[in-house]
Design an enzyme around this catalytic site. Structure first.
Site, PDB file in Angstrom:
ATOM      1  N   TYR A 119       0.848  -1.197   0.000  1.00 24.33           N
ATOM      2  CA  TYR A 119       0.000   0.000   0.000  1.00 24.33           C
ATOM      3  C   TYR A 119       0.881   1.245   0.000  1.00 24.33           C
ATOM      4  O   TYR A 119       1.878   1.308   0.718  1.00 24.33           O
ATOM      5  CB  TYR A 119      -0.889   0.016   1.254  1.00 24.33           C
ATOM      6  CG  TYR A 119      -1.752   1.253   1.346  1.00 24.33           C
ATOM      7  CD1 TYR A 119      -3.040   1.261   0.819  1.00 24.33           C
ATOM      8  CD2 TYR A 119      -1.279   2.427   1.937  1.00 24.33           C
ATOM      9  CE1 TYR A 119      -3.833   2.398   0.872  1.00 24.33           C
ATOM     10  CE2 TYR A 119      -2.068   3.570   1.994  1.00 24.33           C
ATOM     11  CZ  TYR A 119      -3.342   3.548   1.461  1.00 24.33           C
ATOM     12  OH  TYR A 119      -4.114   4.675   1.508  1.00 24.33           O
ATOM     13  N   GLU A 207      -3.334   7.613  -4.164  1.00 29.84           N
ATOM     14  CA  GLU A 207      -3.265   6.298  -3.516  1.00 29.84           C
ATOM     15  C   GLU A 207      -2.956   5.225  -4.545  1.00 29.84           C
ATOM     16  O   GLU A 207      -3.622   5.148  -5.568  1.00 29.84           O
ATOM     17  CB  GLU A 207      -4.601   5.994  -2.832  1.00 29.84           C
ATOM     18  CG  GLU A 207      -4.585   4.687  -2.059  1.00 29.84           C
ATOM     19  CD  GLU A 207      -5.934   4.373  -1.435  1.00 29.84           C
ATOM     20  OE1 GLU A 207      -6.069   4.443  -0.211  1.00 29.84           O
ATOM     21  OE2 GLU A 207      -6.881   4.068  -2.198  1.00 29.84           O
TER      22      GLU A 207
END
Ligand code: ADP
Ligand code: MG
Length: 397
Positions: A119, A207
């Site tokens: 992530y 993101e």
């Protein structure tokens, strides 16, 4: 302002960041050609909506054997079939809410061999007033859940704008993610590219989930979500062009045309307030008295009669609204002008639900007189508490 994954990936590609080759499709008959232009041997077919969690999402009126919004295909024709199967249908994910979102665009891209999913995010950190990196080895999953259950697995730090991005920032992420050898160098380069892009385009959020190590040992951005500061979009015509209004709430879209700060919410009490702080306080006190606001709405300091009328139209177009609370402080604005606006708006739009009006500030007596003398059906309130109590009572009995 948010954009689609395929648009975000084209921005990433343009700054040299590693992404798969892909094609966007808006009509079913374009799918075959698009898929055929990619190498394969695996194709990934991805629904484009402004919400995450597509992989684990479900379609409304699911057909037998229906899969989520991210599908693997073994041939170009299979990829085209999957694209056709998803186009025009409504995908429901954790982030769309129960209503879901209609899929009007499909991105078909080359499938990547995945060794690990990680992530990565960049965001404007309001605590430090800086841009922060957030990284975790726990990619591909719900980062909120990771933050709650295993916060030690999240690495986060902000970048000093005086020095800007430095290679040590990238190394810190590389070591935090357990990268090895050449991957460390790739990571230092990629983080620098992302940071520069973030600043250059006035982003609020970027993101990459997942950022992967491929089976060949290289880094790649497999998903991409970007949010831009709406107040800065005018500086970036290339970004403004990427806006997809079909992804936005029609009421919010209408409000933005009239320069109203409006956010749709799930409750039953429509609010018309001037000033963001007062709007927040109004929403809080509605909750305190046991109801839920249907919207946030700041008509701004210089609300005119026309603006108040537009605001009324937008609030009353929401079928969930069972009552309206107008809470205006006349500072720069005069209460009599606001009262005239409210009366005119009610006359023009009509009123099918109870309306409570609380005015305070400059010319308040004159404002109250205008409201009381008018033949519109208004409940006057003396203060914030009184206003909230009265509207909740009018709606809930
Ligand atoms: P979402 O976050 O909306 O579910 P993603 O783009 O992250 O959508 O895709 C979900 C999952 O699908 C990823 O975590 C990854 O495992 C897989 N995936 C996505 N794109 C590809 C690709 N190009 N090649 C291989 N797997 C992919
Ligand atoms: Mg994702």
């Amino acid at each position: 302002m948010n954009i689609h994954e395929y648009q975000a990936k084209s921005l990433l590609r343009a700054c040299g960041a590693p992404v798969s080759d892909g094609r966007v499709v808006k009509k079913a008959d374009e799918a075959k050609t698009a898929a055929g232009e990619l190498d394969g041997p695996v194709w990934v077919v991805k629904a484009q909506i402004h919400a995450g969690g597509r992989g684990k999402g479900t379609f409304k009126e699911a057909d037998a054997g229906d899969k989520g919004g991210v599908r693997i295909a073994r041939s170009a024709s299979e990829a085209a079939e999957e694209a056709k199967r998803m186009l025009g249908r409504t995908l429901v994910t954790k982030q769309t809410g129960p209503a879901g979102k209609q899929v009007n665009r499909i991105y078909i891209e080359d499938g990547a061999g995945i060794a690990t999913e990680m992530y990565l995010a960049l965001l404007v950190d309001r605590q430090t007033s800086r841009v922060s990196f957030v990284a975790s080895t726990e990619g591909g999953m719900d980062i909120e859940e990771v933050a709650e259950k295993t916060p030690e697995k999240i690495l986060s730090f902000s970048v000093d704008p005086a020095t800007g991005y430095q290679p040590f920032h990238g190394r810190r992420i590389a070591f935090g993610l357990g990268l090895k050898g050449g991957q460390i160098k790739q990571c230092v380069k990629l983080m620098g590219q992302l940071y520069e892009l973030f600043l250059a385009k006035d982003m609020e959020m970027l993101e990459i989930n997942p950022l992967i190590v491929t089976d060949g040992g290289d880094l790649k951005c497999l998903d991409a979500k970007m949010g831009f500061d709406g107040n800065a979009v005018y500086r970036h015509p290339d970004i403004a062009e990427l806006r997809d209004v079909t992804e936005e709430d029609p009421k919010e879209l209408e409000a933005s045309k009239h320069d109203l700060n409006y956010i749709a919410l799930d409750g039953e009490i429509g609010c018309m307030v001037n000033g963001a702080g007062l709007a927040m306080a109004t929403m809080d006190i509605i909750k305190l008295y046991g109801a839920e606001p249907a919207n946030f709405l700041d008509v701004g300091g210089g609300a005119t009669k026309e603006k108040v009328t537009e605001a009324f139209k937008i609030i009353t177009s929401d079928p969930n609204v069972k009552g309206i609370l107008v809470n205006i402080f006349g500072g720069i604005m005069r209460c009599d002008v606001i009262a005239e606006g409210v009366v005119a708006a009610v006359k023009e739009v009509g009123l099918k639900v109870p309306l409570v009006v609380r005015l305070e500030g400059t010319n308040v007596e004159e404002g109250k007189r205008i409201i009381n003398d008018s033949d519109v059906d208004v409940i006057a309130a003396d203060d914030l508490k009184d206003g909230a109590e009265k509207i909740v009572k009018a709606v809930k009995g």
